[in-house]
Design a protein around this motif. Structure first.
Motif, PDB file in Angstrom:
ATOM      1  N   VAL A  48       3.033  -0.018  -4.911  1.00 23.49           N
ATOM      2  CA  VAL A  48       4.725  -0.065  -4.653  1.00 23.49           C
ATOM      3  C   VAL A  48       5.748  -0.022  -5.835  1.00 23.49           C
ATOM      4  O   VAL A  48       4.585  -0.668  -7.462  1.00 23.49           O
ATOM      5  CB  VAL A  48       5.146  -1.306  -3.992  1.00 23.49           C
ATOM      6  CG1 VAL A  48       6.675  -1.772  -3.663  1.00 23.49           C
ATOM      7  CG2 VAL A  48       4.366  -1.957  -2.689  1.00 23.49           C
ATOM      8  N   SER A  73      13.088   0.718  -4.394  1.00 21.59           N
ATOM      9  CA  SER A  73      11.808   0.804  -3.698  1.00 21.59           C
ATOM     10  C   SER A  73      11.824   1.167  -2.647  1.00 21.59           C
ATOM     11  O   SER A  73      12.996   1.047  -1.531  1.00 21.59           O
ATOM     12  CB  SER A  73      10.879  -0.249  -3.264  1.00 21.59           C
ATOM     13  OG  SER A  73      10.977  -1.115  -2.542  1.00 21.59           O
ATOM     14  N   GLU A  74      11.061   1.927  -1.514  1.00 23.42           N
ATOM     15  CA  GLU A  74      10.414   2.495  -0.703  1.00 23.42           C
ATOM     16  C   GLU A  74       9.268   2.181   0.256  1.00 23.42           C
ATOM     17  O   GLU A  74       8.180   2.321  -0.453  1.00 23.42           O
ATOM     18  CB  GLU A  74      10.797   4.262  -0.498  1.00 23.42           C
ATOM     19  CG  GLU A  74      10.436   4.540   0.493  1.00 23.42           C
ATOM     20  CD  GLU A  74      10.215   5.739   1.182  1.00 23.42           C
ATOM     21  OE1 GLU A  74       9.728   6.577   1.544  1.00 23.42           O
ATOM     22  OE2 GLU A  74      11.769   6.688  -0.161  1.00 23.42           O
ATOM     23  N   GLN A  75       9.409   1.225   0.760  1.00 19.73           N
ATOM     24  CA  GLN A  75       7.933   1.040   1.513  1.00 19.73           C
ATOM     25  C   GLN A  75       8.096   1.223   2.789  1.00 19.73           C
ATOM     26  O   GLN A  75       9.673   0.701   3.988  1.00 19.73           O
ATOM     27  CB  GLN A  75       7.598  -0.491   1.929  1.00 19.73           C
ATOM     28  CG  GLN A  75       8.315  -0.647  -0.599  1.00 19.73           C
ATOM     29  CD  GLN A  75       7.723  -2.063  -0.625  1.00 19.73           C
ATOM     30  OE1 GLN A  75       7.789  -3.124   0.119  1.00 19.73           O
ATOM     31  NE2 GLN A  75       8.756  -3.010  -1.322  1.00 19.73           N
ATOM     32  N   GLN A  76       7.071   1.792   3.305  1.00 21.47           N
ATOM     33  CA  GLN A  76       7.107   2.412   5.048  1.00 21.47           C
ATOM     34  C   GLN A  76       8.287   2.791   5.342  1.00 21.47           C
ATOM     35  O   GLN A  76       7.991   2.276   6.992  1.00 21.47           O
ATOM     36  CB  GLN A  76       5.935   0.488   5.327  1.00 21.47           C
ATOM     37  CG  GLN A  76       5.015  -0.096   5.106  1.00 21.47           C
ATOM     38  CD  GLN A  76       5.442  -1.197   6.882  1.00 21.47           C
ATOM     39  OE1 GLN A  76       5.749  -1.812   7.035  1.00 21.47           O
ATOM     40  NE2 GLN A  76       3.854  -2.165   5.556  1.00 21.47           N
TER      41      GLN A  76
END
Length: 122
Positions: A48, A73-76
């Motif tokens: 992450v 952030s970029e998550q999933q």
């Protein structure tokens, strides 16, 4: 390893807002910045990556020195925004992290910022 971890949210089936509280016993005394930097490095090792936007030292509501960090952030596949409020006292660290969808951050964080700054480790 966190001594206690709590998680609250809206319960909505769509991702909206989330607050995570972490209380951690530290193996040694650390400064606010060293603790925050170690946490960011740890998250990066887990895949992450946080794009830090702002970092500022503040005085929390109980007079404790705190650190406020805003990041993205970029998550999933979701673009997320985060506000971390961190306090360290002796060998205990407490972190409150508010997370929401990136495009809602400016409006949403205004509603919860005063609550986040009630963080206390004493």
């Amino acid at each position: 390893m966190p001594a206690w971890r709590g998680n609250t949210g809206t319960g909505d089936h769509e991702f909206r807002d989330n607050v995570v509280i972490i209380v951690e016993d530290l193996p040694a005394k650390m400064s606010l910045d060293a603790y925050a930097d170690a946490g960011i490095r740890s998250a990066s090792l887990q895949g992450v990556d946080f794009e830090e936007q702002r970092r500022s030292h503040v005085v929390l509501s109980d007079g404790t020195d705190g650190l406020v960090i805003d990041s993205f952030s970029e998550q999933q596949g979701f673009e997320l925004a985060h506000r971390l409020v961190v306090a360290v006292h002796d060998r205990v660290a407490v972190t409150l992290t508010f997370t929401c969808e990136r495009d809602r951050f400016d409006t949403s964080v205004t509603a919860v910022d005063a609550y986040l700054r009630t963080l206390s480790v004493r």
